[in-house]
Scaffold this active site. Sequence first.
Site, mmCIF file in Angstrom:
data_model
loop_
_atom_site.group_PDB
_atom_site.id
_atom_site.type_symbol
_atom_site.label_atom_id
_atom_site.label_comp_id
_atom_site.label_asym_id
_atom_site.label_seq_id
_atom_site.Cartn_x
_atom_site.Cartn_y
_atom_site.Cartn_z
ATOM 1 N N ASN A 47 0.869 -1.187 0.000
ATOM 2 C CA ASN A 47 0.000 0.000 0.000
ATOM 3 C C ASN A 47 0.905 1.236 0.000
ATOM 4 O OD1 ASN A 47 -1.837 2.017 0.448
ATOM 5 N ND2 ASN A 47 -2.385 1.375 2.540
ATOM 6 N N HIS A 51 -9.714 1.497 4.635
ATOM 7 C CA HIS A 51 -8.456 1.691 5.370
ATOM 8 C C HIS A 51 -8.698 2.678 6.511
ATOM 9 C CE1 HIS A 51 -4.375 2.775 6.382
ATOM 10 N NE2 HIS A 51 -3.986 1.671 5.768
ATOM 11 N N GLU A 73 -5.916 -4.740 10.603
ATOM 12 C CA GLU A 73 -4.875 -3.747 10.867
ATOM 13 C C GLU A 73 -5.213 -2.967 12.136
ATOM 14 O OE1 GLU A 73 -2.561 -2.528 7.121
ATOM 15 O OE2 GLU A 73 -4.386 -1.353 7.136
ATOM 16 N N GLY A 92 2.028 2.282 10.771
ATOM 17 C CA GLY A 92 3.062 3.309 10.610
ATOM 18 C C GLY A 92 3.697 3.705 11.930
ATOM 19 N N SER A 111 2.950 -2.059 10.801
ATOM 20 C CA SER A 111 4.374 -2.122 11.144
ATOM 21 C C SER A 111 5.047 -3.425 10.711
ATOM 22 C CB SER A 111 4.591 -1.900 12.650
ATOM 23 O OG SER A 111 4.141 -0.634 13.047
ATOM 24 N N GLY A 113 2.654 -1.118 4.443
ATOM 25 C CA GLY A 113 2.752 0.289 4.061
ATOM 26 C C GLY A 113 4.204 0.708 3.908
#
Length: 242
Positions: free
Chosen positions: A8, A93, A165, A171, A207, A228
């Site tokens: 992503n 998301h 998620e 992140g 992560s 990500g």
Amino acid sequence: MPKTIIANWKMRLSVSESLALAKKIDSKLRNSKNEIILCPDFLSLPLVSALLKNSQITVGGQDCALNLNSSSTGEISALNLKEVGASYVIIGHSERRENQKENSKTINLKTKAALLAGLKVILCVGESASCRKKGDTWNFISTQLKESLLDLPLKKKDDLLIAYEPIWAIGADRPMDADEADKIAEKISRFASDLLGKKIAVLYGGSVNSQNAKSYLKKKNISGLLVGGASLEADEFSSLAL
Ligand code: PGA
């Protein structure tokens, strides 16, 4: 068993950077035993898709409109995503739930539109840090699932993937423990499979990097990863996805 590994790229790359990264990843992963899906931004998507025309790596959108054809200035129809080469689309998301105030009703409509357009859906669910602290994780996720999956026109089980998620892990360099992710993935898969009458695969995201990817991929209930930050660098992504 091959796993599904999704990149992503969010809004992190220019069009030329997206093309360059897709090219590098293709050269490293074109013979991967896993299914690799790259999700560039909308403007890069048709170009990345054309670049990967002869590759087994496929392309997905990061969102789509909640209907297929309407007076919706600035929106992107799932039909057009399909036409320019997308096979998948990410829906729900947590960044969109938060920044664009998308709720489960919207996400349900988007999921239906995408399926009708012939796209496969990567539906994201996950709890916030405060929800987790209150011990409310499962109640929250099961409500997200119930509302998002309502009356889906799902013909084949492979047309839907659920990405678990936890928001606090995204992140953040703070991945969820793989045993805990596996337990929640099992619950999500069972719940969604009961609702839809088909066995639904669950991925983990939050992560993930080349150091921890294997700990998730060896779990029985985790069918792949949504990545990500670590998908923005070809060597890093390739070593976790190979
Ligand atoms: P991250 O993002 O891998 O950078 O945590 C995952 C995601 O937002 O899908």
